[in-house]
Design an enzyme around this catalytic site. Structure first.
Site, PDB file in Angstrom:
ATOM      1  N   HIS A  46       0.819  -1.203   0.000  1.00 16.77           N
ATOM      2  CA  HIS A  46       0.000   0.000   0.000  1.00 16.77           C
ATOM      3  C   HIS A  46       0.861   1.264   0.000  1.00 16.77           C
ATOM      4  CE1 HIS A  46      -2.893   2.759   2.371  1.00 16.77           C
ATOM      5  NE2 HIS A  46      -3.360   2.658   1.130  1.00 16.77           N
ATOM      6  N   GLU A  73       0.836  -0.523  -4.805  1.00 20.19           N
ATOM      7  CA  GLU A  73      -0.290   0.400  -5.023  1.00 20.19           C
ATOM      8  C   GLU A  73       0.202   1.832  -4.889  1.00 20.19           C
ATOM      9  OE1 GLU A  73      -3.794   2.841  -3.396  1.00 20.19           O
ATOM     10  OE2 GLU A  73      -1.812   2.412  -2.533  1.00 20.19           O
ATOM     11  N   ASP A  75      -1.046   6.342  -5.643  1.00 17.71           N
ATOM     12  CA  ASP A  75      -2.099   7.342  -5.857  1.00 17.71           C
ATOM     13  C   ASP A  75      -1.562   8.393  -6.816  1.00 17.71           C
ATOM     14  OD1 ASP A  75      -3.992   6.580  -3.441  1.00 17.71           O
ATOM     15  OD2 ASP A  75      -1.971   6.708  -2.610  1.00 17.71           O
ATOM     16  N   HIS A  88      -0.842  10.837  -2.071  1.00 18.85           N
ATOM     17  CA  HIS A  88      -2.169  10.428  -1.618  1.00 18.85           C
ATOM     18  C   HIS A  88      -3.093  11.599  -1.331  1.00 18.85           C
ATOM     19  CE1 HIS A  88      -5.238   9.337   1.398  1.00 18.85           C
ATOM     20  NE2 HIS A  88      -5.365   8.260   0.635  1.00 18.85           N
ATOM     21  N   GLU A 156      -4.099   4.003  -8.334  1.00 15.30           N
ATOM     22  CA  GLU A 156      -5.354   4.651  -7.946  1.00 15.30           C
ATOM     23  C   GLU A 156      -5.430   6.061  -8.521  1.00 15.30           C
ATOM     24  OE1 GLU A 156      -7.870   6.372  -4.146  1.00 15.30           O
ATOM     25  OE2 GLU A 156      -6.381   4.802  -3.775  1.00 15.30           O
TER      26      GLU A 156
END
Length: 295
Positions: A46, A73, A75, A88, A156
């Protein structure tokens, strides 16, 4: 997705100061779109291995690599001058020294700064002194590091309503850097968002790309999501075995059953429960802990 940082400094020292003591890398996870249920959930780091290095930095990518974790992962947002950066929060306050460098620029929103201005910021000191000087990476820098490490990307799209057209921008960068060829699309890339309309756009623009919806739609609504997404990726706190099974009974736009990647699971007890629910993947800040529990 929330991040725990209570043990960050100790964990960072353990990982980066004593790399020789790391647990051995486990066998690599199979294709994230394999139709049969995995014997063990795929572990996804993450924001990188963000329990051990500052989130969404290249150091966090490398920390995941050091742990033998394939899937990372991140952002993605867009600067004032149109550059895609990996961060993020929609503002720069929590994970950079922006208030010190640009004291008169409140509320310090990502969209209000140029890429050159963001490149001046320290994105590591907040996590620990050993990371002082770490930078906010561009998406180009991020995927190039993943490529060097032979890792995979769960990307994301953050706050897509704030950045109209960001889907096209992301696909343009991915294409330029070689991430939309057959092998990457088949084995190493998925794009997710809390914004259903954003995921619909990605699917319309590149129907071959694996997509994921972040959230927990009602069971009755799942067939509508299955028209444009391959994954339903819910918060761990919102699911149980019945919900996971309801998702997996459906097939997505590629004719394969929908997959479930749950977040953010950071301790062994919750990881064991998630595995018992039958999830396909677990997104975590501490991928070694989860791998050792579920592997």
């Amino acid at each position: 997705m929330s991040v725990r940082t209570a043990t960050a400094s100790t964990a960072a020292a353990a990982l980066l100061g004593a790399a020789a003591l790391l647990p051995p890398a486990q066998p690599r996870a199979t294709d994230a779109r394999t139709p049969d249920r995995q014997a063990s959930p795929v572990v996804v780091a993450h924001r990188g291995a963000s329990g051990y290095a500052p989130e969404n930095t290249l150091a966090a990518v490398d920390a995941a690599k050091a742990l033998g974790v394939d899937w990372v992962e991140n952002d993605v947002q867009r600067t004032r001058d149109g550059v895609l950066v990996v961060l993020h929060d929609t503002d720069l306050k929590r994970t950079t020294n922006v208030e010190e460098v640009f004291p008169g620029r409140a509320p310090w929103a990502v969209k209000d700064f140029t890429a050159a201005e963001i490149a001046r910021l320290d994105a590591g000191s907040w996590f620990g002194a050993r990371f002082a000087g770490a930078r906010v990476p561009t998406l180009t820098q991020f995927v190039n590091r993943l490529e060097r490490n032979r890792q995979k990307l769960l990307l994301e799209i953050k706050s897509p309503a704030t950045y109209p057209g960001i889907e096209q921008d992301i696909l343009r960068v991915l294409g330029k850097e070689g991430w939309l060829d057959r092998s990457h699309v088949r084995d190493r890339l998925a794009i997710q968002s809390f914004g259903a309309d954003s995921i619909k756009k990605v699917h319309a623009l590149r129907p071959d790309v694996t997509t994921g919806f972040l959230g927990t739609p009602a069971v009755a609504d799942l067939p509508a999501y299955a028209a444009f997404t391959d994954q339903i990726n819910p918060s761990y706190a919102t699911i149980g075995a019945d919900y996971v099974a309801a998702v997996q009974r459906l097939k997505g736009p590629h004719g394969k059953r929908l997959r479930v990647n749950t977040w953010t699971v950071d301790d062994a007890a919750d990881a064991a429960k998630a595995r018992a629910y039958g999830v396909d993947g677990i997104i975590t800040n501490f991928p070694d802990v989860i791998r050792d529990t579920t592997g």
